[in-house]
Design an enzyme around this catalytic site. Sequence first.
Site, mmCIF file in Angstrom:
data_model
loop_
_atom_site.group_PDB
_atom_site.id
_atom_site.type_symbol
_atom_site.label_atom_id
_atom_site.label_comp_id
_atom_site.label_asym_id
_atom_site.label_seq_id
_atom_site.Cartn_x
_atom_site.Cartn_y
_atom_site.Cartn_z
ATOM 1 N N GLY A 11 -5.639 -95.253 38.085
ATOM 2 C CA GLY A 11 -4.240 -95.624 38.341
ATOM 3 C C GLY A 11 -3.309 -94.612 37.691
ATOM 4 O O GLY A 11 -3.540 -94.207 36.552
ATOM 5 N N VAL A 24 -1.283 -76.945 31.522
ATOM 6 C CA VAL A 24 -1.173 -75.679 32.256
ATOM 7 C C VAL A 24 -0.415 -74.639 31.421
ATOM 8 O O VAL A 24 -0.887 -73.512 31.233
ATOM 9 C CB VAL A 24 -0.456 -75.903 33.616
ATOM 10 C CG1 VAL A 24 -0.149 -74.567 34.298
ATOM 11 C CG2 VAL A 24 -1.326 -76.776 34.518
ATOM 12 N N ARG A 72 -9.843 -93.149 43.387
ATOM 13 C CA ARG A 72 -11.029 -93.781 42.794
ATOM 14 C C ARG A 72 -12.225 -93.224 43.565
ATOM 15 O O ARG A 72 -12.192 -93.117 44.782
ATOM 16 C CB ARG A 72 -10.955 -95.294 42.934
ATOM 17 C CG ARG A 72 -9.699 -95.865 42.269
ATOM 18 C CD ARG A 72 -9.785 -97.358 42.070
ATOM 19 N NE ARG A 72 -8.466 -97.931 41.773
ATOM 20 C CZ ARG A 72 -7.917 -97.929 40.573
ATOM 21 N NH1 ARG A 72 -8.535 -97.386 39.554
ATOM 22 N NH2 ARG A 72 -6.731 -98.492 40.381
ATOM 23 N N GLY A 102 -7.366 -93.409 32.613
ATOM 24 C CA GLY A 102 -7.668 -94.589 31.799
ATOM 25 C C GLY A 102 -9.161 -94.746 31.568
ATOM 26 O O GLY A 102 -9.924 -93.778 31.658
ATOM 27 N N ASP A 103 -9.552 -95.975 31.335
ATOM 28 C CA ASP A 103 -10.919 -96.284 30.946
ATOM 29 C C ASP A 103 -11.977 -95.732 31.915
ATOM 30 O O ASP A 103 -12.928 -95.058 31.506
ATOM 31 C CB ASP A 103 -11.033 -97.819 30.851
ATOM 32 C CG ASP A 103 -12.329 -98.238 30.244
ATOM 33 O OD1 ASP A 103 -12.655 -97.700 29.173
ATOM 34 O OD2 ASP A 103 -13.025 -99.073 30.847
ATOM 35 N N SER A 105 -11.738 -93.328 34.043
ATOM 36 C CA SER A 105 -11.715 -91.862 34.034
ATOM 37 C C SER A 105 -12.456 -91.335 32.805
ATOM 38 O O SER A 105 -13.132 -90.305 32.855
ATOM 39 C CB SER A 105 -10.271 -91.350 33.989
ATOM 40 O OG SER A 105 -9.480 -92.063 34.905
ATOM 41 N N THR A 125 -2.470 -94.083 31.156
ATOM 42 C CA THR A 125 -2.489 -95.418 31.776
ATOM 43 C C THR A 125 -1.345 -96.239 31.185
ATOM 44 O O THR A 125 -1.027 -96.106 30.005
ATOM 45 C CB THR A 125 -3.827 -96.157 31.529
ATOM 46 O OG1 THR A 125 -3.657 -97.550 31.864
ATOM 47 C CG2 THR A 125 -4.283 -96.085 30.084
ATOM 48 N N ASP A 127 -1.583 -99.324 30.693
ATOM 49 C CA ASP A 127 -2.158 -100.537 30.095
ATOM 50 C C ASP A 127 -2.242 -100.537 28.565
ATOM 51 O O ASP A 127 -2.381 -101.592 27.960
ATOM 52 C CB ASP A 127 -3.565 -100.783 30.650
ATOM 53 C CG ASP A 127 -3.554 -101.018 32.166
ATOM 54 O OD1 ASP A 127 -2.493 -101.385 32.698
ATOM 55 O OD2 ASP A 127 -4.605 -100.823 32.796
ATOM 56 N N ASP A 129 -4.760 -99.706 26.833
ATOM 57 C CA ASP A 129 -6.043 -100.356 26.521
ATOM 58 C C ASP A 129 -7.105 -99.354 26.051
ATOM 59 O O ASP A 129 -8.296 -99.652 26.091
ATOM 60 C CB ASP A 129 -6.563 -101.113 27.759
ATOM 61 C CG ASP A 129 -6.749 -100.197 28.967
ATOM 62 O OD1 ASP A 129 -6.285 -99.045 28.929
ATOM 63 O OD2 ASP A 129 -7.368 -100.641 29.948
ATOM 64 N N ARG A 162 16.834 -122.447 34.478
ATOM 65 C CA ARG A 162 15.473 -122.334 35.007
ATOM 66 C C ARG A 162 14.571 -121.636 33.999
ATOM 67 O O ARG A 162 15.052 -121.005 33.055
ATOM 68 C CB ARG A 162 15.485 -121.490 36.286
ATOM 69 C CG ARG A 162 16.036 -122.225 37.471
ATOM 70 C CD ARG A 162 16.209 -121.283 38.637
ATOM 71 N NE ARG A 162 16.531 -122.045 39.830
ATOM 72 C CZ ARG A 162 17.044 -121.512 40.919
ATOM 73 N NH1 ARG A 162 17.327 -120.220 40.970
ATOM 74 N NH2 ARG A 162 17.293 -122.269 41.978
ATOM 75 N N ARG A 171 -4.243 -105.078 33.154
ATOM 76 C CA ARG A 171 -5.683 -105.333 33.354
ATOM 77 C C ARG A 171 -6.189 -106.342 32.330
ATOM 78 O O ARG A 171 -5.638 -107.436 32.269
ATOM 79 C CB ARG A 171 -6.466 -104.014 33.279
ATOM 80 C CG ARG A 171 -7.685 -103.997 34.201
ATOM 81 C CD ARG A 171 -8.378 -102.661 34.156
ATOM 82 N NE ARG A 171 -7.677 -101.639 34.901
ATOM 83 C CZ ARG A 171 -7.935 -101.330 36.158
ATOM 84 N NH1 ARG A 171 -8.853 -101.983 36.812
ATOM 85 N NH2 ARG A 171 -7.263 -100.377 36.769
ATOM 86 N N LYS A 213 18.489 -124.539 24.553
ATOM 87 C CA LYS A 213 18.134 -123.291 25.262
ATOM 88 C C LYS A 213 18.356 -123.489 26.764
ATOM 89 O O LYS A 213 17.833 -124.441 27.351
ATOM 90 C CB LYS A 213 16.673 -122.921 24.996
ATOM 91 C CG LYS A 213 16.482 -122.264 23.648
ATOM 92 C CD LYS A 213 15.421 -121.190 23.705
ATOM 93 C CE LYS A 213 15.335 -120.486 22.362
ATOM 94 N NZ LYS A 213 14.696 -119.203 22.425
ATOM 95 N N GLN A 252 6.075 -101.383 37.898
ATOM 96 C CA GLN A 252 5.817 -100.998 36.502
ATOM 97 C C GLN A 252 5.190 -99.617 36.357
ATOM 98 O O GLN A 252 5.134 -99.061 35.276
ATOM 99 C CB GLN A 252 4.866 -102.034 35.848
ATOM 100 C CG GLN A 252 5.471 -103.402 35.705
ATOM 101 C CD GLN A 252 4.404 -104.480 35.520
ATOM 102 O OE1 GLN A 252 4.086 -104.857 34.406
ATOM 103 N NE2 GLN A 252 3.868 -104.999 36.605
#
Length: 320
Positions: A11, A24, A72, A102-103, A105, A125, A127, A129, A162, A171, A213, A252
């Site tokens: 991602g 580079v 991927r 990320g993970d 990769s 990433t 995430d 993570d 509301r 993830r 509230k 995001q």
Amino acid sequence: VKKIAVLTSGGDSQGMNAAVRAVVRSGLYFGLEVFGIQRGYQGLLNDDIFPMDLRSVGDIIQRGGTVLQSARCLEFTTEEGQKKGAQILRDRGIDGVVVIGGDGSYQGANKLTKQGIKTMCLPGTIDNDISFTDYTIGFDTAVSIVVDAINKLRDTMSSHERSSIVEVMGRHCGDIALHAGLASGAETILVPEVEFNLQEVADRMTQNFKHGKRHSIVIVAEGVGKGEDVAKVIQENCPAYEPRVTVLGHIQRGGTPTAFDRNLASRLGDFAVRQLIEGVSDKACGMIDGKLVATDIGKVVSTKKEFNMELYELALRLSQ
Ligand code: F6P
């Protein structure tokens, strides 16, 4: 090393372009030949590899996405694919590769090292993570996007009394939810790292309503489940607020990276190149307490990132 290549995989995340630019430009500055690999490991297997110069990374530091594109690649998860990829690099005389992702990769990069290719990883990433780094490239931008969205949701939720159930990415990691929740003053943060009881969440919301509230923000990390499912239970158990669900999704992952992400990417990209030149390889680069560190890729992929309970408890204390 004399010739290195750079690829982005998995991602995408904001700041990947700044990382490519740094790899580079630092590589060229130190006299290396630098190649770009298009579409991650898939591009490697297709020999989609081209020389990069100073101008090929001009005007990208501020852009989201990745100019090298990402994919991927199932074939690269097989030993045959990994051997083929390593051979393609050897045939071209490329002796070092910088993998930004990320993970998944990182797992691929770890396999590439087993085939004798000098590899360095950069954490790209949203995430957050990846272990052995405080932050991943793109995380700060993603958190800012979530906070901005919650500011807007808060306006309309208050007008209508509301609750806003906001599903965010990450993830299996709750870091986007946690950091965005603290920064936006969310009343509830549901993450996979901490057990929760939705009945208790609903009771707390009812108490908050009684104490004046006018709205309630519930952030649901995707690792916990669907925002819709959380909303159903809350609606049944807390009639005080009518819930509305927002799934922020791929919003995001786009847009211009924050200065923090650009600078993290620039530092890590340059660091990876300098490490390769110094003869260090098969490492994942990260930043811990402001310092750049290189950790064995194998260690990083086999260590789960620690969740920041202190921050979680702080968010709870401040959201009463
Ligand atoms: O890893 C980044 C990420 O955006 C996760 O937060 C999310 O679970 C996943 O990728 C979405 O993947 P895709 O872009 O393939 O839908």
